[in-house]
Design an enzyme around this catalytic site. Structure first.
Site, PDB file in Angstrom:
ATOM      1  N   GLU A  82       0.847  -1.191   0.000  1.00 57.59           N
ATOM      2  CA  GLU A  82       0.000   0.000   0.000  1.00 57.59           C
ATOM      3  C   GLU A  82       0.879   1.237   0.000  1.00 57.59           C
ATOM      4  OE1 GLU A  82      -1.940   1.099   3.740  1.00 57.59           O
ATOM      5  OE2 GLU A  82      -1.443  -0.913   4.461  1.00 57.59           O
ATOM      6  N   CYS A 114      -3.474  -3.337   4.259  1.00 52.03           N
ATOM      7  CA  CYS A 114      -2.550  -4.385   4.719  1.00 52.03           C
ATOM      8  C   CYS A 114      -2.891  -5.772   4.172  1.00 52.03           C
ATOM      9  CB  CYS A 114      -2.545  -4.448   6.247  1.00 52.03           C
ATOM     10  SG  CYS A 114      -1.918  -2.962   7.014  1.00 52.03           S
ATOM     11  N   HIS A 241      -2.688 -10.211  12.165  1.00 44.12           N
ATOM     12  CA  HIS A 241      -2.122  -8.965  11.651  1.00 44.12           C
ATOM     13  C   HIS A 241      -1.709  -8.137  12.881  1.00 44.12           C
ATOM     14  CE1 HIS A 241      -1.511  -5.254   9.584  1.00 44.12           C
ATOM     15  NE2 HIS A 241      -2.540  -4.669  10.173  1.00 44.12           N
TER      16      HIS A 241
HETATM   17  P1  HMG Z   1      -3.747   6.412  21.802  1.00 46.02           P
HETATM   18  O1  HMG Z   1      -5.042   7.122  21.848  1.00 46.02           O
HETATM   19  O2  HMG Z   1      -2.526   7.251  21.895  1.00 46.02           O
HETATM   20  O3  HMG Z   1      -3.613   5.360  22.945  1.00 46.02           O
HETATM   21  O4  HMG Z   1      -3.705   5.591  20.450  1.00 46.02           O
HETATM   22  P2  HMG Z   1      -4.645   4.966  24.111  1.00 46.02           P
HETATM   23  O5  HMG Z   1      -4.872   6.127  24.981  1.00 46.02           O
HETATM   24  O6  HMG Z   1      -5.830   4.245  23.511  1.00 46.02           O
HETATM   25  O7  HMG Z   1      -3.721   3.934  24.903  1.00 46.02           O
HETATM   26  C1  HMG Z   1      -3.300   2.757  24.289  1.00 46.02           C
HETATM   27  C2  HMG Z   1      -3.186   1.694  25.393  1.00 46.02           C
HETATM   28  O8  HMG Z   1      -2.130   2.071  26.291  1.00 46.02           O
HETATM   29  C3  HMG Z   1      -4.440   1.575  26.256  1.00 46.02           C
HETATM   30  O9  HMG Z   1      -4.587   0.210  26.568  1.00 46.02           O
HETATM   31  C4  HMG Z   1      -4.081   2.344  27.526  1.00 46.02           C
HETATM   32  O10 HMG Z   1      -4.768   1.909  28.660  1.00 46.02           O
HETATM   33  C5  HMG Z   1      -2.603   2.034  27.641  1.00 46.02           C
HETATM   34  P3  HMG Z   1      -5.868  -0.615  26.007  1.00 46.02           P
HETATM   35  O11 HMG Z   1      -7.069   0.038  26.558  1.00 46.02           O
HETATM   36  O12 HMG Z   1      -5.837  -0.499  24.497  1.00 46.02           O
HETATM   37  O13 HMG Z   1      -5.647  -2.010  26.477  1.00 46.02           O
HETATM   38  N1  HMG Z   1      -1.826   3.012  28.396  1.00 46.02           N
HETATM   39  C6  HMG Z   1      -0.820   2.686  29.227  1.00 46.02           C
HETATM   40  N2  HMG Z   1      -0.306   1.484  29.584  1.00 46.02           N
HETATM   41  C7  HMG Z   1       0.737   1.488  30.476  1.00 46.02           C
HETATM   42  N3  HMG Z   1       1.274   2.630  30.977  1.00 46.02           N
HETATM   43  C8  HMG Z   1       0.791   3.844  30.647  1.00 46.02           C
HETATM   44  C9  HMG Z   1      -0.313   3.899  29.736  1.00 46.02           C
HETATM   45  N4  HMG Z   1      -1.021   4.915  29.160  1.00 46.02           N
HETATM   46  C10 HMG Z   1      -1.948   4.353  28.366  1.00 46.02           C
HETATM   47  N5  HMG Z   1       1.332   4.951  31.141  1.00 46.02           N
HETATM   48  C11 HMG Z   1      -3.883   3.892  18.797  1.00 46.02           C
HETATM   49  C12 HMG Z   1      -3.601   4.183  20.267  1.00 46.02           C
HETATM   50  C13 HMG Z   1      -3.663   2.405  18.555  1.00 46.02           C
HETATM   51  C14 HMG Z   1      -5.302   4.233  18.459  1.00 46.02           C
HETATM   52  C15 HMG Z   1      -2.888   4.721  17.939  1.00 46.02           C
HETATM   53  O14 HMG Z   1      -1.569   4.338  18.195  1.00 46.02           O
HETATM   54  C16 HMG Z   1      -3.164   4.638  16.446  1.00 46.02           C
HETATM   55  O15 HMG Z   1      -4.013   5.340  15.910  1.00 46.02           O
HETATM   56  N6  HMG Z   1      -2.411   3.735  15.704  1.00 46.02           N
HETATM   57  C17 HMG Z   1      -2.594   3.569  14.267  1.00 46.02           C
HETATM   58  C18 HMG Z   1      -3.873   2.803  13.919  1.00 46.02           C
HETATM   59  C19 HMG Z   1      -3.770   1.315  14.202  1.00 46.02           C
HETATM   60  O16 HMG Z   1      -2.705   0.750  14.320  1.00 46.02           O
HETATM   61  N7  HMG Z   1      -4.949   0.646  14.254  1.00 46.02           N
HETATM   62  C20 HMG Z   1      -4.994  -0.776  14.480  1.00 46.02           C
HETATM   63  C21 HMG Z   1      -6.210  -1.438  13.845  1.00 46.02           C
HETATM   64  S1  HMG Z   1      -6.357  -1.026  12.111  1.00 46.02           S
HETATM   65  C22 HMG Z   1      -5.137  -2.000  11.346  1.00 46.02           C
HETATM   66  O17 HMG Z   1      -4.570  -2.861  11.942  1.00 46.02           O
HETATM   67  C23 HMG Z   1      -4.828  -1.672   9.926  1.00 46.02           C
HETATM   68  C24 HMG Z   1      -3.502  -0.962   9.694  1.00 46.02           C
HETATM   69  O18 HMG Z   1      -2.423  -1.865   9.852  1.00 46.02           O
HETATM   70  C25 HMG Z   1      -3.491  -0.316   8.288  1.00 46.02           C
HETATM   71  C26 HMG Z   1      -3.806  -1.178   7.076  1.00 46.02           C
HETATM   72  O19 HMG Z   1      -4.630  -2.072   7.059  1.00 46.02           O
HETATM   73  O20 HMG Z   1      -3.248  -0.833   6.023  1.00 46.02           O
HETATM   74  C27 HMG Z   1      -3.286   0.163  10.684  1.00 46.02           C
END
Ligand code: HMG
Length: 397
Positions: A82, A114, A241
């Site tokens: 991609e 992906c 994935h």
């Molecule tokens: P965010 O809002 O910064 O993080 O974004 P959060 O506030 O949701 O925290 C993440 C986790 O860390 C949470 O745990 C918190 O509790 C924990 P969870 O509730 O998920 O179990 N946390 C802590 N843990 C320990 N110590 C601390 C602490 N603070 C918080 N101090 C998000 C997270 C994944 C949304 C962001 O990184 C993002 O947007 N990433 C990109 C999108 C992505 O990877 N999506 C995955 C699904 S889509 C997919 O897989 C397709 C893709 O590969 C693309 C394609 O297909 O081409 C992306």
């Protein structure tokens, strides 16, 4: 049932990586949020000369060099990506020359976020099952550079790398189950990348929900397909994935609860059924199309000998979205084949870069595709993007 599956794997990753504890410190975030919260440790940082073509070529060359397999036997080459470099010319065309594939081969590129590599793998299986292969092999290469804007929530979930898969009728690693899979498609706005952008746009938390919905749909469809067929057997390991490690943990809990386990029971199976598959992804980050297959490489590198004869579940997701659940059985002798591939070697020979080096590399993105010849670096024996001459991309090595 015909034995069709993955005969060999080759990996290529950029030479620099960023430690995510360093990134956390620079962004004023507790490192535990990245390391425990997201389940990530390091992410690969691709220099402009380590583009998706160069990574694909280096992964494929490594596959042929470590196995001694003959590129002249390839009859089908599909590149899933991609983050292609041209709207028209496919990475498969450059790859064809750089790897020395025969002229009497079909080669092209496949895109669906992906999922492109899995689309290639499923097509390769069907190509062999249909009789079109005539004893030839298929080369499926997943190659991508995952970029989100600096300082965005997605930043710690970047990465880069390529995974090459040799698919054959006599697989020495994983015998897949042609015709037995569960598919799922829905139009969603979870993650996309408009044509003018190098970095992706993402609705992060929505993307997690879309991934889990798709997993549920594909997994139940696969279970129904298994129930209606004569193929049975428990899954010894399950790979997913891996956009970041925690996502695979969430995915595993979701699918095991669909099996009827309580949440604590589902979580208790994680260490045995999933953990070893996440070791390589934790070193590299999200490699988009190659992410599931980097997890497979990690699993086989650590456990192939012990898993011979066991059935493995695979879940592929592509935003937008499409998903597939399928399975395969680790072949007898896979342990010695995996050892011969030395799948961890590309991860061992990397350099840790600083946050400011990473930011400087990202600043080059803006004109990386138009820099003239001579401004890019190339490593001995490896393919690199050397720059542009008369609108033509030149690759050396
Ligand atoms: P965010 O809002 O910064 O993080 O974004 P959060 O506030 O949701 O925290 C993440 C986790 O860390 C949470 O745990 C918190 O509790 C924990 P969870 O509730 O998920 O179990 N946390 C802590 N843990 C320990 N110590 C601390 C602490 N603070 C918080 N101090 C998000 C997270 C994944 C949304 C962001 O990184 C993002 O947007 N990433 C990109 C999108 C992505 O990877 N999506 C995955 C699904 S889509 C997919 O897989 C397709 C893709 O590969 C693309 C394609 O297909 O081409 C992306």
């Amino acid at each position: 049932m015909t034995q069709i599956g993955i005969d060999a794997i080759g990996i290529s990753v950029p030479h620099a990586y960023l430690d995510l504890a360093d990134l956390a410190q620079a962004r004023g975030v507790p490192p535990s949020k990245y390391v425990e919260g997201l389940g990530v440790r390091r992410m690969a940082v691709a220099a402009p000369w380590e583009d998706a073509v160069a990574l694909a070529a280096n992964a494929s060359r490594r596959l042929f060099a470590t196995t001694g397999a003959d590129p002249g036997q390839v009859g089908l080459c599909v590149v899933g990506t991609e983050t292609a470099v041209d709207h028209s010319k496919p990475i498969a065309a450059w790859l064809h020359r750089l790897v020395g594939l025969p002229q009497r081969a079909r080669s092209y590129e496949a895109k669906h976020a992906c999922f492109g590599g899995t689309a290639g793998l499923l097509t390769a299986m069907d190509w062999i099952a249909s009789g079109s292969a005539h004893e030839r092999t298929a080369l499926v290469v997943c190659t991508d550079i995952a970029r989100y804007p600096l300082r965005s929530a997605g930043e710690p979930t970047q990465g880069a790398g390529a995974v090459a898969l040799l698919v054959s009728a006599r697989p020495r690693l994983l015998a897949l189950e042609p015709g037995l899979s569960g598919s799922y498609t829905a139009e969603v706005n979870d993650f996309w990348r408009p044509l003018h952008r190098k970095d992706a746009v993402v609705d992060g938390h929505h993307s997690v929900a879309c991934y889990l919905d798709a997993l549920g749909g594909a997994y139940m469809a696969w279970k129904d397909a298994c129930a209606a067929s004569d193929v049975h057997g428990d899954l010894g390991r399950r790979i997913y994935h891996v956009p970041y490690g925690k996502m695979a943990r969430k995915a595993h809990r979701h699918s095991r609860m669909l099996d009827g386990l309580a949440e604590t029971e589902a979580d208790a199976t994680f260490a045995r059924e999933v953990a070893t598959s996440l070791a390589f992804p934790a070193e590299v980050g999200n490699v988009y199309t190659g992410s599931l297959y980097l997890a497979l490489a990690s699993l086989l590198h650590h456990e192939a000998a012990a898993l011979e004869g066991q059935r493995i579940g695979l879940f592929s997701y592509g935003s937008g979205c499409v998903a597939e659940y399928f399975a395969g059985r680790v072949v007898s002798g896979a342990g010695s084949v995996a050892a011969q591939l030395r799948l961890d070697a590309p991860l061992a020979s990397r350099r840790r870069c600083t946050v400011s080096e990473y930011e400087s590399i990202r600043a080059l993105d803006a004109d990386a595709d138009s820099r003239p010849l001579g401004q890019h670096e190339a490593r001995d024996g490896e393919v690199a993007f050397a720059g542009v001459e008369g609108e033509r991309r030149i690759y050396v090595g």
